[in-house]
Enzyme design. Structure first.
Site, PDB file in Angstrom:
ATOM      1  N   GLY A  89       8.648   2.329  -6.496  1.00  0.00           N
ATOM      2  CA  GLY A  89       9.941   2.343  -7.167  1.00  0.00           C
ATOM      3  C   GLY A  89      10.755   1.099  -6.894  1.00  0.00           C
ATOM      4  O   GLY A  89      11.945   1.171  -6.592  1.00  0.00           O
ATOM      5  N   ARG A  98      13.966  -2.227  -9.218  1.00  0.00           N
ATOM      6  CA  ARG A  98      15.410  -2.435  -9.169  1.00  0.00           C
ATOM      7  C   ARG A  98      15.990  -1.677  -7.973  1.00  0.00           C
ATOM      8  O   ARG A  98      15.278  -1.004  -7.235  1.00  0.00           O
ATOM      9  CB  ARG A  98      16.079  -1.933 -10.454  1.00  0.00           C
ATOM     10  CG  ARG A  98      15.896  -0.436 -10.676  1.00  0.00           C
ATOM     11  CD  ARG A  98      16.612   0.046 -11.910  1.00  0.00           C
ATOM     12  NE  ARG A  98      16.545   1.502 -12.027  1.00  0.00           N
ATOM     13  CZ  ARG A  98      17.284   2.213 -12.871  1.00  0.00           C
ATOM     14  NH1 ARG A  98      18.141   1.612 -13.674  1.00  0.00           N
ATOM     15  NH2 ARG A  98      17.167   3.524 -12.916  1.00  0.00           N
ATOM     16  N   TYR A 120      16.979  17.806  -5.133  1.00  0.00           N
ATOM     17  CA  TYR A 120      16.971  16.506  -4.444  1.00  0.00           C
ATOM     18  C   TYR A 120      17.053  16.702  -2.927  1.00  0.00           C
ATOM     19  O   TYR A 120      16.308  16.074  -2.167  1.00  0.00           O
ATOM     20  CB  TYR A 120      18.151  15.678  -4.951  1.00  0.00           C
ATOM     21  CG  TYR A 120      18.191  14.255  -4.436  1.00  0.00           C
ATOM     22  CD1 TYR A 120      17.382  13.284  -5.000  1.00  0.00           C
ATOM     23  CD2 TYR A 120      19.063  13.891  -3.413  1.00  0.00           C
ATOM     24  CE1 TYR A 120      17.420  11.965  -4.553  1.00  0.00           C
ATOM     25  CE2 TYR A 120      19.115  12.581  -2.957  1.00  0.00           C
ATOM     26  CZ  TYR A 120      18.294  11.627  -3.526  1.00  0.00           C
ATOM     27  OH  TYR A 120      18.337  10.329  -3.075  1.00  0.00           O
TER      28      TYR A 120
END
Length: 244
Positions: A8, A11, A152
């Site tokens: 990932g 950015r 999450y």
């Protein structure tokens, strides 16, 4: 030359980590979901300006087989995987009563299962090398919980337990496994919050500001270095004193 693989990393925090590890002298293997994540993105050029090699590898890290293929490709390209940073993550927020099974499963698969996939496949290479650093990106949400983020928070809390377990499993092979738990960091993810939400969060932070991706990268740099040779199974909170 040692090699760092960061998931990932097109950015945000992942890109900041990649740049910092390039400054530290690591060749860099970037990862994200598709080629489009790197189109018009100058991260590769910025890394190469540090005098190291860099290449990106597209893979869905929630897929066990794609992780296996990517790890093999990185090993073939660079000859080793010395540092693995499991940074890939998404949010699909909502109160538990309204959260769909799809929302829950997607976040668990991308955030948690990906860490298992990558640690398993890259860990095999590190075990043969009898050396390596694994750094998992958890979150303060996994330590304290956060309303509207049951998926999450669950994924990040699991990463804490996985980090400690794998540290015990791989410690005798010369592999250090640690985690960082960022608080509220200025990224596109936090930019999406309303002003009211941002102000509420700032009131909880002792330093009264958001962190920067580079401040996460600095701690990852330490954990990837020889200076952390006797540090394993730890979770370092980087939150400016949130919930202190």
């Amino acid at each position: 030359m040692a090699t760092a693989l960061i998931t990932g990393s097109s950015r945000g925090i992942g890109a900041a980590i990649a740049l910092r590890l390039a400054e530290d002298g690591f060749d860099i293997a970037l990862n994200d979901l598709s080629d489009s994540m790197f189109e018009g993105n100058d991260i590769i050029e910025k890394i190469k300006e540090k005098g190291v090699s860099c290449e990106y590898f597209c893979a869905d890290v929630s897929s066990h087989s794609q992780c296996e293929e990517m790890v093999k490709a990185v090993k073939e390209r660079f000859g080793s995987i010395d540092v693995l940073v499991n940074n890939a993550g998404i949010t699909k927020d909502g109160l538990m009563a309204r959260m769909s099974e799809e929302q829950y499963d997607m976040v668990i698969n991308v955030n948690q299962k990906s860490v298992f996939n990558m640690m398993k496949h890259a860990g095999k290479i590190m075990m043969k090398q009898r050396s390596g650093r694994i750094i998992n990106v958890a979150s303060v949400a996994g330590l304290y919980g956060n309303p509207g983020q049951v998926n999450y928070s669950a994924s990040k809390a699991a990463i804490v337990g996985m980090t400690k377990t794998v540290a015990k499993e791989l410690g005798s092979r010369g592999i250090n496994v640690n985690a960082v738990a960022p608080g509220f960091i200025k990224t596109p993810m936090t930019d999406a919050l309303t002003e009211e939400q941002r102000n509420a969060m700032l009131n909880l932070i002792a330093m009264k500001r958001y962190g920067l991706p580079e401040e996460i990268a600095s701690v990852v740099s330490f954990l990837a270095s020889k200076d952390s040779s006797y540090v394993t199974g730890q979770v370092i909170e980087i939150s400016g004193g949130l919930m202190m």
